[in-house]
Design a protein around this motif. Structure first.
Motif, PDB file in Angstrom:
ATOM      1  N   GLY A 243     -20.350 -23.518  37.125  1.00 17.74           N
ATOM      2  CA  GLY A 243     -19.807 -22.224  36.737  1.00 17.74           C
ATOM      3  C   GLY A 243     -19.035 -22.236  35.445  1.00 17.74           C
ATOM      4  O   GLY A 243     -18.678 -21.173  34.931  1.00 17.74           O
ATOM      5  N   LEU A 244     -18.763 -23.404  34.885  1.00 17.79           N
ATOM      6  CA  LEU A 244     -17.971 -23.494  33.664  1.00 17.79           C
ATOM      7  C   LEU A 244     -18.705 -22.852  32.488  1.00 17.79           C
ATOM      8  O   LEU A 244     -19.860 -23.147  32.230  1.00 17.79           O
ATOM      9  CB  LEU A 244     -17.659 -24.959  33.342  1.00 17.79           C
ATOM     10  CG  LEU A 244     -16.775 -25.213  32.124  1.00 17.79           C
ATOM     11  CD1 LEU A 244     -15.368 -24.705  32.369  1.00 17.79           C
ATOM     12  CD2 LEU A 244     -16.753 -26.705  31.789  1.00 17.79           C
ATOM     13  N   MET A 245     -17.999 -21.962  31.794  1.00 22.56           N
ATOM     14  CA  MET A 245     -18.536 -21.359  30.578  1.00 22.56           C
ATOM     15  C   MET A 245     -18.147 -22.222  29.378  1.00 22.56           C
ATOM     16  O   MET A 245     -17.101 -22.866  29.385  1.00 22.56           O
ATOM     17  CB  MET A 245     -17.974 -19.946  30.395  1.00 22.56           C
ATOM     18  CG  MET A 245     -18.635 -18.906  31.272  1.00 22.56           C
ATOM     19  SD  MET A 245     -20.296 -18.533  30.670  1.00 22.56           S
ATOM     20  CE  MET A 245     -20.719 -17.138  31.712  1.00 22.56           C
ATOM     21  N   PRO A 246     -18.964 -22.219  28.330  1.00 21.74           N
ATOM     22  CA  PRO A 246     -18.614 -23.029  27.158  1.00 21.74           C
ATOM     23  C   PRO A 246     -17.401 -22.467  26.437  1.00 21.74           C
ATOM     24  O   PRO A 246     -17.095 -21.276  26.527  1.00 21.74           O
ATOM     25  CB  PRO A 246     -19.868 -22.937  26.293  1.00 21.74           C
ATOM     26  CG  PRO A 246     -20.513 -21.650  26.679  1.00 21.74           C
ATOM     27  CD  PRO A 246     -20.235 -21.490  28.141  1.00 21.74           C
ATOM     28  N   ALA A 247     -16.708 -23.338  25.705  1.00 21.44           N
ATOM     29  CA  ALA A 247     -15.628 -22.870  24.838  1.00 21.44           C
ATOM     30  C   ALA A 247     -16.218 -22.120  23.658  1.00 21.44           C
ATOM     31  O   ALA A 247     -15.679 -21.103  23.217  1.00 21.44           O
ATOM     32  CB  ALA A 247     -14.795 -24.050  24.354  1.00 21.44           C
ATOM     33  N   PRO A 281     -12.539 -25.407  28.771  1.00 23.79           N
ATOM     34  CA  PRO A 281     -11.999 -24.057  28.558  1.00 23.79           C
ATOM     35  C   PRO A 281     -11.966 -23.244  29.849  1.00 23.79           C
ATOM     36  O   PRO A 281     -12.923 -22.545  30.184  1.00 23.79           O
ATOM     37  CB  PRO A 281     -12.992 -23.463  27.559  1.00 23.79           C
ATOM     38  CG  PRO A 281     -14.287 -24.137  27.888  1.00 23.79           C
ATOM     39  CD  PRO A 281     -13.949 -25.526  28.361  1.00 23.79           C
ATOM     40  N   VAL A 282     -10.872 -23.301  30.569  1.00 23.17           N
ATOM     41  CA  VAL A 282     -10.774 -22.588  31.849  1.00 23.17           C
ATOM     42  C   VAL A 282     -10.855 -21.082  31.637  1.00 23.17           C
ATOM     43  O   VAL A 282     -11.427 -20.353  32.453  1.00 23.17           O
ATOM     44  CB  VAL A 282      -9.465 -22.962  32.571  1.00 23.17           C
ATOM     45  CG1 VAL A 282      -9.315 -22.182  33.864  1.00 23.17           C
ATOM     46  CG2 VAL A 282      -9.425 -24.460  32.853  1.00 23.17           C
ATOM     47  N   ASP A 283     -10.298 -20.586  30.537  1.00 22.64           N
ATOM     48  CA  ASP A 283     -10.214 -19.136  30.347  1.00 22.64           C
ATOM     49  C   ASP A 283     -11.537 -18.496  29.927  1.00 22.64           C
ATOM     50  O   ASP A 283     -11.684 -17.282  30.027  1.00 22.64           O
ATOM     51  CB  ASP A 283      -9.127 -18.796  29.326  1.00 22.64           C
ATOM     52  CG  ASP A 283      -9.414 -19.373  27.939  1.00 22.64           C
ATOM     53  OD1 ASP A 283     -10.175 -20.358  27.843  1.00 22.64           O
ATOM     54  OD2 ASP A 283      -8.859 -18.852  26.956  1.00 22.64           O
ATOM     55  N   SER A 284     -12.519 -19.280  29.474  1.00 18.90           N
ATOM     56  CA  SER A 284     -13.769 -18.701  28.976  1.00 18.90           C
ATOM     57  C   SER A 284     -14.473 -17.858  30.043  1.00 18.90           C
ATOM     58  O   SER A 284     -14.889 -16.721  29.782  1.00 18.90           O
ATOM     59  CB  SER A 284     -14.714 -19.800  28.475  1.00 18.90           C
ATOM     60  OG  SER A 284     -14.240 -20.382  27.290  1.00 18.90           O
ATOM     61  N   GLY A 285     -14.629 -18.410  31.228  1.00 18.86           N
ATOM     62  CA  GLY A 285     -15.307 -17.676  32.294  1.00 18.86           C
ATOM     63  C   GLY A 285     -14.532 -16.446  32.735  1.00 18.86           C
ATOM     64  O   GLY A 285     -15.129 -15.416  33.087  1.00 18.86           O
ATOM     65  N   LEU A 286     -13.209 -16.527  32.709  1.00 18.29           N
ATOM     66  CA  LEU A 286     -12.379 -15.385  33.115  1.00 18.29           C
ATOM     67  C   LEU A 286     -12.514 -14.260  32.100  1.00 18.29           C
ATOM     68  O   LEU A 286     -12.665 -13.085  32.476  1.00 18.29           O
ATOM     69  CB  LEU A 286     -10.922 -15.824  33.242  1.00 18.29           C
ATOM     70  CG  LEU A 286     -10.668 -17.034  34.156  1.00 18.29           C
ATOM     71  CD1 LEU A 286      -9.190 -17.412  34.163  1.00 18.29           C
ATOM     72  CD2 LEU A 286     -11.144 -16.745  35.574  1.00 18.29           C
ATOM     73  N   THR A 335      -5.214 -28.149  33.465  1.00 17.81           N
ATOM     74  CA  THR A 335      -4.622 -29.151  32.580  1.00 17.81           C
ATOM     75  C   THR A 335      -3.988 -28.466  31.369  1.00 17.81           C
ATOM     76  O   THR A 335      -4.176 -27.268  31.139  1.00 17.81           O
ATOM     77  CB  THR A 335      -5.677 -30.148  32.089  1.00 17.81           C
ATOM     78  OG1 THR A 335      -6.669 -29.433  31.349  1.00 17.81           O
ATOM     79  CG2 THR A 335      -6.337 -30.853  33.253  1.00 17.81           C
ATOM     80  N   ASP A 336      -3.264 -29.236  30.590  1.00 10.66           N
ATOM     81  CA  ASP A 336      -2.683 -28.714  29.358  1.00 10.66           C
ATOM     82  C   ASP A 336      -3.798 -28.340  28.377  1.00 10.66           C
ATOM     83  O   ASP A 336      -4.852 -28.983  28.336  1.00 10.66           O
ATOM     84  CB  ASP A 336      -1.781 -29.784  28.725  1.00 10.66           C
ATOM     85  CG  ASP A 336      -0.592 -29.182  27.986  1.00 10.66           C
ATOM     86  OD1 ASP A 336      -0.656 -27.984  27.645  1.00 10.66           O
ATOM     87  OD2 ASP A 336       0.390 -29.905  27.764  1.00 10.66           O
ATOM     88  N   GLY A 337      -3.583 -27.281  27.607  1.00 11.79           N
ATOM     89  CA  GLY A 337      -4.528 -26.907  26.554  1.00 11.79           C
ATOM     90  C   GLY A 337      -5.802 -26.251  27.030  1.00 11.79           C
ATOM     91  O   GLY A 337      -6.810 -26.300  26.326  1.00 11.79           O
ATOM     92  N   SER A 338      -5.800 -25.624  28.195  1.00 16.49           N
ATOM     93  CA  SER A 338      -7.046 -25.086  28.755  1.00 16.49           C
ATOM     94  C   SER A 338      -7.206 -23.588  28.520  1.00 16.49           C
ATOM     95  O   SER A 338      -8.018 -22.940  29.168  1.00 16.49           O
ATOM     96  CB  SER A 338      -7.102 -25.374  30.258  1.00 16.49           C
ATOM     97  OG  SER A 338      -5.970 -24.833  30.912  1.00 16.49           O
ATOM     98  N   CYS A 339      -6.429 -23.019  27.592  1.00 14.62           N
ATOM     99  CA  CYS A 339      -6.516 -21.580  27.332  1.00 14.62           C
ATOM    100  C   CYS A 339      -6.301 -21.340  25.841  1.00 14.62           C
ATOM    101  O   CYS A 339      -6.668 -22.193  25.026  1.00 14.62           O
ATOM    102  CB  CYS A 339      -5.511 -20.816  28.186  1.00 14.62           C
ATOM    103  SG  CYS A 339      -3.826 -21.454  28.098  1.00 14.62           S
TER     104      CYS A 339
END
Length: 644
Positions: A243-247, A281-286, A335-339
């Motif tokens: 489900g991870l979207m690319p950065a 990049p956790v925020d990409s999918g959101l 983790t740190d730096g994921s947004c």
């Protein structure tokens, strides 16, 4: 049948279906290393899948062999024989340093086109732009064969310039607009990855185009990035969830193997394997889910949300975010730096920005999920998480003068189910700056909460999106805006907005950032001022019926951002200097300004981004506040996994 077999051979999910949207009659996935190079670790010699432009859409301006499925015949002669139609928006080419020819979109690196664009600044209100995106070629003419459009006279030359620059940043793939590059600085010798399309960076660009009534580029972006979601992504032979979207991704033009006279375009995604620090990049999918909902509300095209591949993409993101783990909290652990703050800044754990986007994405996904087998269980999981998440943030992240005084008097080491100081926060953690910073009227949501640790820094994006998504209640939302107004000189000063306040300095900066030379105090992510945050403030202000706050900020931006060539960020405590390493002509600085102007001109359009407070969540709060944790202990029914 051949297409289905091609998909099956990749070993990727077959739930995605392909339709004529792509202008490609036989879309397919190809497991082929770019330019013959492995995209996985060199040590392990792993391969990487790339999305190829289906050959049937290619059409050469010169001669072409109809049996070659659109391969470009460079030996055919004629001035246009080496260019295919899918490259007509990118007439000039550069190199990525690896011997690979890549399109240079918009203004070319030599600065000639940029000088032309500057001459065409709307002094008389008439600017020549390409018919489907405003691209200019090296001769200053529209890069497309479509009719040239003339923009009518405008009363705001800064807006006209911003639109010209935004259109010049558009990236094309197979002749379709697919996104905007991060920065289009004309004379920069070190582009790094700023020539790529970033998911989070495109959001304000996409919204600007939606509000302008130009829906195709957003639709293309959503569907093409959806195809990248299923790519095999690996670092050191470890693969994260599907489900991870690319950065980000980049359009590359590469030669076809075995035919030096033919070339093709490929999409080359980065899931964090090449990122500084190798952070996913956790925020990409959101953000992708939030933009998908905005597209449907603005365009009225709800059929795209109902597509099988889109529904599957939503569920894959949710499955990744809702996976069970060891955490006791409903917040998302990252983790740190994921947004947006993508370097080490001490935000690992449960940063507010991720929680606000997570909450907004959950509400948006629940709204778009089609009723079908397996969805009911997922909706139940969503509802439970929404209630728990909103309660947790509103109750434990909120600080104002009253709450601060309560923390100041906390007892520690409480072992009980009804402890007041649930996270064992020590009163000495209250920093001296906060005592002076906290106004008597106003408050905010802290940056992070973990056992025995509260990060009291103010993070602008997390607080603003908490208003937009209704993660903060009405009283808290007004209090956050009250804080903005009362602390304007600290959070805004000469350029909106501080990404966080205050900056880390001295020994604290050395320990937390690792002495990061880019995140020095009051620079970049460490208290730098970011103009792109203007559009989030505008949405939040309009939602709370206080647009005068956004208007004040827009007036401040217009005084200098065009003169400063649209920087990425500003340095110093008051935002007086252009950032030391700031890119100029940063696309989301441009788009953020345009979105703010559009929303202030038509406040009702901000509803495409807002989430209204859920009455069911409000009703659930009273039950949660009055519940006794001991009564809930015991064996728990086994959860049935929802089907994706």
């Amino acid at each position: 049948m051949a297409t289905a077999e091609a998909i099956f051979r990749t070993g990727l999910p077959r739930l995605h279906h392909f339709d004529p949207f792509f202008n490609c009659s036989s879309s397919f996935l190809s497991v082929k290393p770019i330019n013959g190079r492995s995209r996985r670790s060199r040590r392990n010699h792993c391969s990487k899948a790339v999305l190829k432009c289906p050959a049937k859409v290619y059409a050469c301006r010169g001669s072409i062999d109809p049996l070659s499925f659109g391969r470009i015949n460079k030996s055919a002669g004629g001035p246009g024989s080496s260019r295919c139609k899918c490259q007509q928006q990118s007439e000039t080419f550069g190199s990525d340093g690896g011997g690979m020819s890549i399109p240079v979109f918009g203004i070319n690196g030599g600065g000639q086109d940029f000088a032309l664009l500057q001459q065409l600044k709307p002094e008389n209100g008439d600017v020549a732009v390409g018919g489907n995106g405003g691209m200019l070629d090296g001769n200053g003419t529209a890069a497309t064969s479509t009719d040239v459009q003339l923009k009518g006279a405008s009363t705001n030359p800064i807006e006209d310039e911003a639109w010209d620059l935004l259109r010049a940043s558009v990236v094309y793939y197979c002749g379709n607009p697919i996104g905007t590059i991060a920065a289009n600085e004309p004379n920069s010798s070190n582009v790094s990855n700023y020539d790529q399309v970033f998911i989070r960076d495109f959001i304000p660009s996409g919204i600007a185009f939606l509000l302008k009534g130009e829906y195709d580029i957003v639709k293309n972006f959503i569907l093409y990035t959806l195809q990248l979601q299923s790519w095999e992504k690996t670092m050191d032979c470890y693969s994260p969830g599907q489900g991870l979207m690319p950065a980000s991704f980049k359009v590359r033009t590469v030669p076809l193997e075995g035919d030096e006279n033919a070339s093709e375009e490929v999409l080359d995604p980065d899931f964090g394997e090449a990122a500084i620090g190798r952070v996913a990049p956790v925020d990409s999918g959101l953000w992708w889910i939030i933009l998908l909902r905005a597209y449907g509300k603005c365009s009225g095209d709800l059929s795209m949300q109902e597509r099988v591949d889109v529904q599957t993409g939503i569920k894959m993101i949710l499955k990744l975010c809702l996976a069970d783990g060891f955490d006791m909290f409903p917040t998302l652990l990252v983790t740190d730096g994921s947004c947006m703050i993508d370097r080490r800044m001490g935000i690992h754990g449960h940063p507010l920005e991720i929680q606000a986007l997570f909450y907004s994405a959950l509400l948006s996904a629940r709204e778009m999920l089609a009723p079908e087998d397996g969805t009911a269980e997922l909706i139940t999981v969503l509802n439970n998480r929404l209630v728990a998440l909103s309660f947790h943030i509103r109750e434990y992240y909120w600080v104002d003068m009253r709450k601060l005084n309560e923390i100041y008097r906390y007892k520690t080491e409480e072992y009980s189910y009804d402890a007041v100081n649930k996270f064992n926060i020590y009163p000495d953690q209250i920093p001296p700056w906060l005592v002076e910073f906290m106004p008597s009227k106003g408050g905010y949501l802290i940056g992070n909460l973990q056992p025995a640790h509260m990060d009291f820094r103010f993070f602008s994006l997390g607080n603003l999106w908490s208003i937009v998504s209704s993660l903060a209640n009405m009283e808290q939302s007004h209090a956050i805006l009250d804080l903005f107004e009362s602390k304007w000189e600290d959070l805004v000063a000469e350029m909106p907005f501080k990404i966080c306040y205050p900056a880390l300095e001295g020994q604290e900066w050395r320990i937390i950032t690792g002495s990061d030379p880019k995140n020095t105090p009051w620079s970049y992510h460490n208290g730098g001022s970011w103009p792109t945050l203007l559009w989030q403030l505008t949405v939040a202000s309009i939602k709370m019926n206080r647009p005068e706050i956004a208007e004040r900020a827009v007036e401040l931006v217009e005084k200098r951002i065009s003169r400063d060539n649209w920087p990425e960020y500003y340095d110093t405590k008051r935002g007086r200097f252009i950032g030391k390493q700031s890119r100029l002509f940063q696309t989301w600085s441009i788009a953020g300004y345009l979105v703010s102007k559009q929303l202030l001109a038509n406040p009702d359009s901000a509803k495409i981004l807002m989430n209204e407070e859920d009455s069911e969540i409000v009703n659930a709060f009273s039950c949660m506040i009055g519940s006794n944790p001991r009564k809930q202990r015991g064996r728990k029914a086994v959860k049935q996994p929802f089907i994706v």
